[in-house]
Scaffold this active site. Sequence first.
Site, PDB file in Angstrom:
ATOM      1  N   HIS A 333      36.265  28.367  38.707  1.00  0.00           N
ATOM      2  CA  HIS A 333      35.992  29.318  37.633  1.00  0.00           C
ATOM      3  C   HIS A 333      37.194  30.137  37.188  1.00  0.00           C
ATOM      4  O   HIS A 333      37.071  30.974  36.300  1.00  0.00           O
ATOM      5  CB  HIS A 333      34.906  30.308  38.060  1.00  0.00           C
ATOM      6  CG  HIS A 333      33.530  29.738  38.018  1.00  0.00           C
ATOM      7  ND1 HIS A 333      32.749  29.772  36.889  1.00  0.00           N
ATOM      8  CD2 HIS A 333      32.808  29.097  38.956  1.00  0.00           C
ATOM      9  CE1 HIS A 333      31.594  29.195  37.154  1.00  0.00           C
ATOM     10  NE2 HIS A 333      31.602  28.775  38.396  1.00  0.00           N
ATOM     11  N   LYS A 521      32.031  42.992  28.257  1.00  0.00           N
ATOM     12  CA  LYS A 521      32.401  42.078  29.333  1.00  0.00           C
ATOM     13  C   LYS A 521      32.957  42.941  30.457  1.00  0.00           C
ATOM     14  O   LYS A 521      33.245  44.109  30.234  1.00  0.00           O
ATOM     15  CB  LYS A 521      33.446  41.072  28.862  1.00  0.00           C
ATOM     16  CG  LYS A 521      34.604  41.720  28.064  1.00  0.00           C
ATOM     17  CD  LYS A 521      35.598  40.707  27.527  1.00  0.00           C
ATOM     18  CE  LYS A 521      35.132  39.948  26.341  1.00  0.00           C
ATOM     19  NZ  LYS A 521      34.779  38.552  26.641  1.00  0.00           N
ATOM     20  N   ARG A 522      33.106  42.402  31.631  1.00  0.00           N
ATOM     21  CA  ARG A 522      33.676  43.178  32.732  1.00  0.00           C
ATOM     22  C   ARG A 522      35.029  43.746  32.313  1.00  0.00           C
ATOM     23  O   ARG A 522      35.752  43.134  31.527  1.00  0.00           O
ATOM     24  CB  ARG A 522      33.892  42.301  33.960  1.00  0.00           C
ATOM     25  CG  ARG A 522      32.634  41.801  34.571  1.00  0.00           C
ATOM     26  CD  ARG A 522      32.750  41.798  36.076  1.00  0.00           C
ATOM     27  NE  ARG A 522      32.259  43.038  36.587  1.00  0.00           N
ATOM     28  CZ  ARG A 522      32.626  43.612  37.730  1.00  0.00           C
ATOM     29  NH1 ARG A 522      33.539  43.067  38.491  1.00  0.00           N
ATOM     30  NH2 ARG A 522      32.095  44.730  38.123  1.00  0.00           N
ATOM     31  N   LYS A 527      41.338  40.638  30.121  1.00  0.00           N
ATOM     32  CA  LYS A 527      40.408  40.610  28.984  1.00  0.00           C
ATOM     33  C   LYS A 527      40.881  41.531  27.846  1.00  0.00           C
ATOM     34  O   LYS A 527      40.387  41.474  26.736  1.00  0.00           O
ATOM     35  CB  LYS A 527      39.000  40.990  29.441  1.00  0.00           C
ATOM     36  CG  LYS A 527      38.366  39.936  30.375  1.00  0.00           C
ATOM     37  CD  LYS A 527      36.989  40.361  30.829  1.00  0.00           C
ATOM     38  CE  LYS A 527      36.323  39.402  31.794  1.00  0.00           C
ATOM     39  NZ  LYS A 527      35.629  38.274  31.144  1.00  0.00           N
ATOM     40  N   THR A 629      31.283  33.228  28.324  1.00  0.00           N
ATOM     41  CA  THR A 629      29.961  32.844  27.841  1.00  0.00           C
ATOM     42  C   THR A 629      29.440  33.908  26.881  1.00  0.00           C
ATOM     43  O   THR A 629      28.581  33.620  26.044  1.00  0.00           O
ATOM     44  CB  THR A 629      28.945  32.670  28.993  1.00  0.00           C
ATOM     45  OG1 THR A 629      29.013  33.820  29.835  1.00  0.00           O
ATOM     46  CG2 THR A 629      29.236  31.420  29.793  1.00  0.00           C
ATOM     47  N   LYS A 633      27.149  33.796  23.226  1.00  0.00           N
ATOM     48  CA  LYS A 633      25.968  34.596  22.877  1.00  0.00           C
ATOM     49  C   LYS A 633      26.134  35.228  21.490  1.00  0.00           C
ATOM     50  O   LYS A 633      25.195  35.261  20.692  1.00  0.00           O
ATOM     51  CB  LYS A 633      25.723  35.684  23.935  1.00  0.00           C
ATOM     52  CG  LYS A 633      25.448  35.137  25.332  1.00  0.00           C
ATOM     53  CD  LYS A 633      25.504  36.242  26.396  1.00  0.00           C
ATOM     54  CE  LYS A 633      25.664  35.663  27.783  1.00  0.00           C
ATOM     55  NZ  LYS A 633      26.108  36.679  28.780  1.00  0.00           N
TER      56      LYS A 633
HETATM   57  C1  LIG Z   1      27.302  36.990  29.375  1.00  0.00           C
HETATM   58  C2  LIG Z   1      27.546  38.140  30.250  1.00  0.00           C
HETATM   59  C3  LIG Z   1      28.804  38.317  30.848  1.00  0.00           C
HETATM   60  C4  LIG Z   1      29.968  37.392  30.585  1.00  0.00           C
HETATM   61  O1  LIG Z   1      30.691  37.868  29.473  1.00  0.00           O
HETATM   62  P1  LIG Z   1      32.152  37.302  29.128  1.00  0.00           P
HETATM   63  O2  LIG Z   1      32.469  37.936  27.815  1.00  0.00           O
HETATM   64  O3  LIG Z   1      32.022  35.824  29.025  1.00  0.00           O
HETATM   65  O4  LIG Z   1      33.059  37.737  30.205  1.00  0.00           O
HETATM   66  C5  LIG Z   1      28.993  39.409  31.646  1.00  0.00           C
HETATM   67  N1  LIG Z   1      28.008  40.305  31.871  1.00  0.00           N
HETATM   68  C6  LIG Z   1      26.797  40.176  31.308  1.00  0.00           C
HETATM   69  C7  LIG Z   1      25.761  41.209  31.574  1.00  0.00           C
HETATM   70  C8  LIG Z   1      26.516  39.090  30.492  1.00  0.00           C
HETATM   71  O5  LIG Z   1      25.296  38.954  29.951  1.00  0.00           O
END
Ligand SMILES: *Cc1c(COP(=O)(O)O)cnc(C)c1O
Length: 792
Positions: A333, A521-522, A527, A629, A633
């Site tokens: 990952h 995102k985290r 990032k 991911t 979304k």
């Molecule tokens: C989808 C999701 C992530 C992943 O987000 P990235 O932008 O791909 O890092 C992290 N936290 C939550 C709560 C999510 O639903």
Amino acid sequence: MFDRRKFKDSFIRNLKIEFGKTLEKSNKHEKYYAVSKAIMEQIIEDWSETEETYKKGKQAYYLSAEFLMGRALGNNLLNLGIHKEIEESLKDLDIDINLMEEIEEDAGLGNGGLGRLAACFLDSCATMNLPVTGHGLRYRYGIFKQKFIDGFQVEEGDQWLKHGDPWSIRRVEDTVMIEFADGKVRAVPYDTPIIGYETKNINTLRLWEAEALEDFDFHLFNEQQYDEAVKAKNRAEDISRVLYPNDSKKAGKILRLKQQYFFVSASLQDMIRKYKKRAGEDLEAFPKYHAVQLNDTHPVVAIPELMRLLIKEGVNWEKAWRITQETFAYTNHTIMAEALEKWDVQLYKELLPKVYEIIVKIHQQFLGELKEKKCAEETIKEMQIISEDRIHMAWLAIYGSHTINGVAELHTEILKNQELKDWYKLYPNKFQNKTNGITFRRWIALCNKELTQLITELVGTDEWISDSNKIKELEKHIEDEAILKRFLEIKTLKKSQLAAYILEKEDVRINPDSIFDIQIKRLHEYKRQLLNAFYIVDLYYRLKENPSLDILPRTYIFGAKAAPGYVRAKAIIKYINEIAKLVNNDQDVNDKIKVVFVTNYNVSYGEKLFPAADVSQQISTAGKEASGTGNMKFMLNGTPTLGTYDGANVEIVQEAGEENNFIFGARVEELEAIKDSYNPKKYYERVPGLKRAVDTLINGTFDDGGTGMFQELFSALLEGTDWHHPDHYFLLRDFQEYREAQQRIDIAYQDRISWAKKCWMNLANAGKFSSDRTIKQYAEEIWKTEAKQIKS
Ligand SMILES: *Cc1c(COP(=O)(O)O)cnc(C)c1O
């Protein structure tokens, strides 16, 4: 057929049995619990029939330290196709279904993308009738709850079980023993049904909880040494007490290793026990019935553990090794060096001496093979499983698995050509790509019912929800202004809903007519939330200088948790909160820009944020985000990406067209070429406005509460630290191009119809990013498992 009467009876009965209350006397949490239990009651037979059906053939097991499930009720009702019926039944009893859904705590047993991926995968497996079971840990406390005090992140324990967990069943009869050098504990599984969409099949998520062999020491208790009497119990329970939120650095070492071994050993013992019951003592055919996917390196101790268990069963080493290799597959990952797990030999020796012995043997066997293949000494040194007193879990995983996969095309290419180059040369046939995906059930059908309805109307059926390529049909409406306008109306509605929620939760008023520009995102340096922040600061000063600056009103929305020990990430949160304070309180810019950092970003908050976005910020340093991911979304909810050529962004743009997205910044090859001579000062001094923005870290514009954390951010950017060159993530390199991309958005957004077309093209081309597609590839190309639909 749904039986309303039966459901109501069951609901009332559950209130009575569980809480000893009538409907009138029960509170909302009790009602929620009883509703959920009543639904459990309806599915129980299909659930056991599914188990019986799967038993007969090959099954796959998804081993993951994280499952970020979010809420269950709404999703289960959607997948069962009884949302409307339950809504009406509850209404008869004067209960609002929305309240029931909103009071549910998120099952937050994961940190971010990796854990959420596991959850999306389970949904897809169940929907496609695939015999796949998730195995993990039942943490008593999931990912912490985040608050801001004075702009600083403050963490609180996440008591997700405080009102009980109606969705799991404790299976004491499947308890197994786990042995550590310092004692034994019991692993007790809790099973949660994974309800597929429009199918009767019901899969399982099995989470293991640690318990002591004995609740307390009778003699110590009798001698009134009460603390001592429960010490062993507490120590055992510590193993499944908390999810480690720190995925950026290694921490909490011993306990973390215990967690990994605990759930992995429990899962494998469970498989072997059931196999023997069915197929007898000969374990030769084990891989014929089991495919085990290792989600990142956390469960990789499964490789020596299966060896240990097989040898204990009397299988010889050679045969055991063949069985092991044929059983496991490993998903990589990340290429971030600090996230690739390496364990101190000493720790393994102390805690898991038998497992360690086996790792040493595997290591030696591998060395032998390398020498036989006449590998160069240097290469051997790089690849050995144990080196410098540390066990390299990723190397162990690659050697012990039949298949290794990356999670997006770019990521897999980087693995093959750079990070795992030597491994790829040695085992070219082991490497595969499996671009990540998301479940369309939760990420549109559940969270954007309005858009779902429009799509269904246009496609003529709702089959696209489980047959994702069907949304491609939307493309033929691209010139239909009436439809594009309906899309824009839905977007506005979702924005108003989000604005109302943010007002309630954060006490900040935002304008639904402004552009919603979202980065959720985290929090991590790669990032680059800080790049976004610098852009806002720059824009703020430009607006102050020139109040008639021709820009559209925009709301910058952030959501992110920082690992509690990750100081620089926390500094970035504080910095953004300071920017929000400045901007939101300045009347001069107030009607043009607003900044909100939402608290406690999690799955259920995400369900409100993704549908309401106009701009999806995916701005990681090229080469660093394995897939992402969140980007998918947004796309699925008709949001163009403002992003770099990184991870799955590359494929998103391939599918939806570069002209419908906003791509900027250095690519992997460029960064690779410049990294050794990179000098951020050049940009700092020459890019107009950049110095002014960056200097707010040190010139007193913002207050870091005397912590020195802003100064530290500044130094890391311009001077570097002992472990990285200045501006390790190339923010200053990309700033100018990022600003230009933002300006392109401003212009593009003004023509509402042409903007809607971009959104529409993203939506219509999101089909590839369904996790159903991803899982189909895992099942066919890695697991070799087949769908099995239950009868009734
Ligand atoms: C989808 C999701 C992530 C992943 O987000 P990235 O932008 O791909 O890092 C992290 N936290 C939550 C709560 C999510 O639903």
